[in-house]
Write an enzyme that holds these catalytic residues in place. Structure first.
Site, short mmCIF file in Angstrom:
data_model
loop_
_atom_site.label_atom_id
_atom_site.label_comp_id
_atom_site.label_asym_id
_atom_site.label_seq_id
_atom_site.Cartn_x
_atom_site.Cartn_y
_atom_site.Cartn_z
NE ARG A 202 -7.71 -9.76 -4.46
CZ ARG A 202 -8.81 -9.24 -3.93
NH1 ARG A 202 -9.95 -9.30 -4.59
NH2 ARG A 202 -8.79 -8.64 -2.75
CD GLU B 59 -4.03 5.23 4.30
OE1 GLU B 59 -3.41 4.93 3.28
OE2 GLU B 59 -5.25 5.01 4.45
CG HIS C 284 -11.79 -1.95 9.22
ND1 HIS C 284 -12.14 -0.61 9.13
CD2 HIS C 284 -11.30 -2.11 10.47
CE1 HIS C 284 -11.85 0.00 10.26
NE2 HIS C 284 -11.34 -0.89 11.10
CE LYS D 126 -3.99 -2.03 2.39
NZ LYS D 126 -3.47 -3.37 2.65
#
Length: 651
Positions: free
Chosen positions: A297, A200, A235, A116
């Site tokens: 994907r 973040e 999440h 990420k």
């Protein structure tokens, strides 16, 4: 085009790939572990080959065995599905080195987007908006906590590898940062073998909107519009839909252009998804979305895109992998109607969505809907088992209609007509979410489920008429439509009066006793308790109550909810039939942490230990006040149903 492909996956995605391959005239090879020997994807494939033991590391994650199976069976290409090896660049290179085709992007593209932090730096260079945060290499607690203070709380701690909500923690208080970081690192290491984190800024009114992109080997890239995946628990996505509610054309153009720009930045080929976090506090705006990550994907939620565009994304994957150009240009891809998908899991929503196991003794999906189109992508059939080794998804139900309201109503109806017995499932929770006022109105944000979890997971109490019907189903007697013929209900016949059956069931850890007798009109009279003067509950053959009986149990269905009663063996003692004062493991797992000791006085809801199962940590709490008499040892590997805690008997 290929003559034969191997699917390096299992469950519903393997079955779904086989369906398209069969339509295209392509033979399929399934791989399976020892735990999946009789699985649905094995039964529907043209060929199947065993690749190892039940643990994924010894089977579905063993690239060498999968490649050997492809070569042995003459497969020309390997479709990875999603999860497992689908985003493993080393596996892609080994597939190609073996002279086979990987149905997916290049190893370079996967590497570029696999971590990420690196992906976000790449997107910044490409001009794609990125969420403010720390994506560097320093992993010391002091450094990460300092960065969190700079960014400003609340923050999200996220694993730099992997996804699916694993290794992720929301932190609102600086004092909670160290414990949250440690827990996220443990979970990430168990799930991905990588405990490195990024931090973040947490968007206060976030929506999760993603764009389906597709590229080919000739330099073309297109988008297939957006999906909204904001309905999440822990999440992880629960319900997805396309298009995104409230999407305006200006924001759609900005978002889809950014997605295609991201795909072109890495010369992407195949199916991919660009995920954006969106600040929806002031509606959807073209300057309020930021890149989160790219999934290189096919996505679990791809059917909603297929339903609104009329495109078979698996067919596109196979054609692009075979070297063909994209079947349609951007101008030829259009939106029609609205589609909503629900992920049906074996999990207990009332226990913070704890994954469940079990054999599906009864499984029924509706065949069709009157006002909408229903699609069921299932990876299991009746009598199949949900094991602790893999993701506990049972199926995906997808509904398409001309309007969002029609699609949501249709999906809720489909869930209410679905029947599952043998494992705890999230059917009732999904139906209540679809009927929720905010969800129905399209007022979505990722915290919706968390804010309303108590309401959405609360099941209705067992009604007496349902209990009576369940008890009737456990009895040898049954309602008759020929009341004058004693042999039509022989178990209820007595020479001078109706024979009375005494029945005992267990519900919610309580023993319930009842007396069952046949009436002259063919109905059954159920008296709860031992008082023969109590008014009976009458059960008739035509009562609209859905019931499924299975070994030692009976399940009653009411809408999307189900109540299961245990039917004790008649030879068991009453003490053996009860649950006892013990806390048992809800699934096989590892006792990761123990937070109580023998002789400790504990309160209801107090965390007692942490069980690691299915690559996630689950806190086991005290079900009531009590004193601990025994507790499992830290580091112990326990089976489903094993005793974790025994409480001292009340004096």
């Amino acid at each position: 085009m290929f003559d034969k492909i191997l699917i390096a996956n299992r469950g519903e995605i393997a079955v779904r790939v086989i369906r398209t391959a069969r339509r295209l005239g392509i033979a399929t090879v399934a791989v399976y572990s020892d735990a999946d020997r009789g699985a649905l994807h094995v039964r529907v494939a043209d060929q199947a080959i065993c690749i190892g033991a039940a643990p994924a590391t010894e089977s579905y994650l063993n690239g060498e065995k999968i490649i050997a199976a492809a070569r042995e069976t003459g497969a020309q290409a390997i479709h990875p599905g999603y999860g497992f090896l689908s985003e493993n660049p080393d596996f892609v290179e080994k597939v190609e080195a073996a002279g086979l085709t990987f149905v997916g992007p290049s190893s370079q593209a996967i590497r570029a987007m696999g971590l990420k932090d690196a992906a976000k730096r790449l997107m910044e260079k490409a001009g794609v908006p990125v969420v403010p945060g720390y994506h560097g290499d320093t992993q010391a607690l002091v450094a990460l906590a300092s960065k969190a203070n700079e960014i400003g709380y609340p923050v999200l701690i996220k694993a730099r590898a992997g996804g699916g909500g694993k290794g992720m923690r929301l932190v609102s208080d600086p004092d909670a940062f160290p414990d949250a970081l440690a827990a996220a690192q443990r979970e990430a290491k168990a799930a991905f073998g990588d405990e490195r984190m990024l931090v973040e800024k947490y968007i206060q009114s976030p929506r999760h909107i993603e764009v389906q992109v597709f590229g080919d080997k000739h330099g073309h890239a297109v988008h297939l519009f957006e999906r909204d995946c904001s309905a999440q628990r822990r999440h992880q996505k629960v319900i997805e839909e396309a298009p995104a509610p409230g999407m305006n054309e200006e924001t759609r153009i900005a978002m889809t252009e950014a997605a295609v720009k991201a795909a072109k930045a890495i010369s992407y080929s195949g199916a991919g998804t660009i995920e954006f976090i969106v600040d929806a506090s002031d509606g959807l705006r073209p300057d309020r979305f930021w890149f989160m990550e790219m999934n290189t994907r096919l996505q679990v939620e791809h059917p909603v895109t297929e339903m609104v565009t009329g495109v078979d994304l698996v067919e596109w994957q196979l054609r692009v992998a075979a070297g063909e150009p994209l079947p349609r240009t951007q101008e030829e891809i259009t939106l029609a109607g609205h589609a909503v998908e629900a992920r049906l899991y074996a999990e207990d929503a009332t226990r913070d969505f704890l994954p469940a196991t079990g054999t599906l003794h009864h499984l029924h999906f509706p065949d069709r809907l009157d006002t909408a189109t229903l699609r069921v992508d299932a990876g299991v059939a009746e009598k199949d088992a949900i094991t602790p080794f893999y993701d506990p998804m049972i199926a995906k139900l997808i509904v398409h209609a001309p309007t969002r309201a029609g699609a949501v109503d249709g999906l809720a109806t489909a869930l209410e007509q679905t029947e599952i017995a043998g494992s705890t499932v999230n059917l009732g929770f999904l139906a209540r979410l679809l009927r929720d006022d905010d969800f129905y109105a399209g007022r979505l944000e990722t915290g919706l489920i968390g804010r309303k979890q108590d309401v959405l997971t609360k099941t209705a109490p067992l009604q007496e008429r349902h209990l009576a019907a369940a008890i009737a189903a456990t009895s040898m007697a049954e309602p008759s439509d020929r009341p004058n013929d004693p042999f039509s209900a022989i178990a209820g016949y007595g020479h001078f009066s109706s024979l009375v059956h005494k029945r005992t069931v267990v519900h919610d850890e309580q023993l319930l006793e009842a007396r069952v007798s046949a009436q002259a009109d063919g109905a059954l009279a159920i008296r709860l308790g031992n008082d023969p003067s109590d008014q009976p509950i009458i059960v008739r053959r035509d009562d609209p109550i859905r019931i499924a009986s299975w070994p030692g149990h009976v399940t009653v269905f009411e809408g999307a909810d189900a109540v299961t009663l245990r039917v004790p063996d008649r030879l068991q003692s009453a003490e053996e039939s009860g649950a006892g004062d013990r806390l048992r493991a809800p699934m096989p797992g590892l006792v990761k942490l123990v937070r109580a000791a023998v002789n400790d006085a504990v309160r209801k809801g107090q965390p007692l230990l942490v069980l690691e199962a299915m690559k996630m940590e689950h806190t086991i709490a005290a079900p009531h006040d009590g004193i601990v008499a025994e507790i499992a040892a830290e580091g112990a590997q326990v089976n489903d149903g094993a005793m974790l805690v025994r409480f001292q008997e009340a004096e």
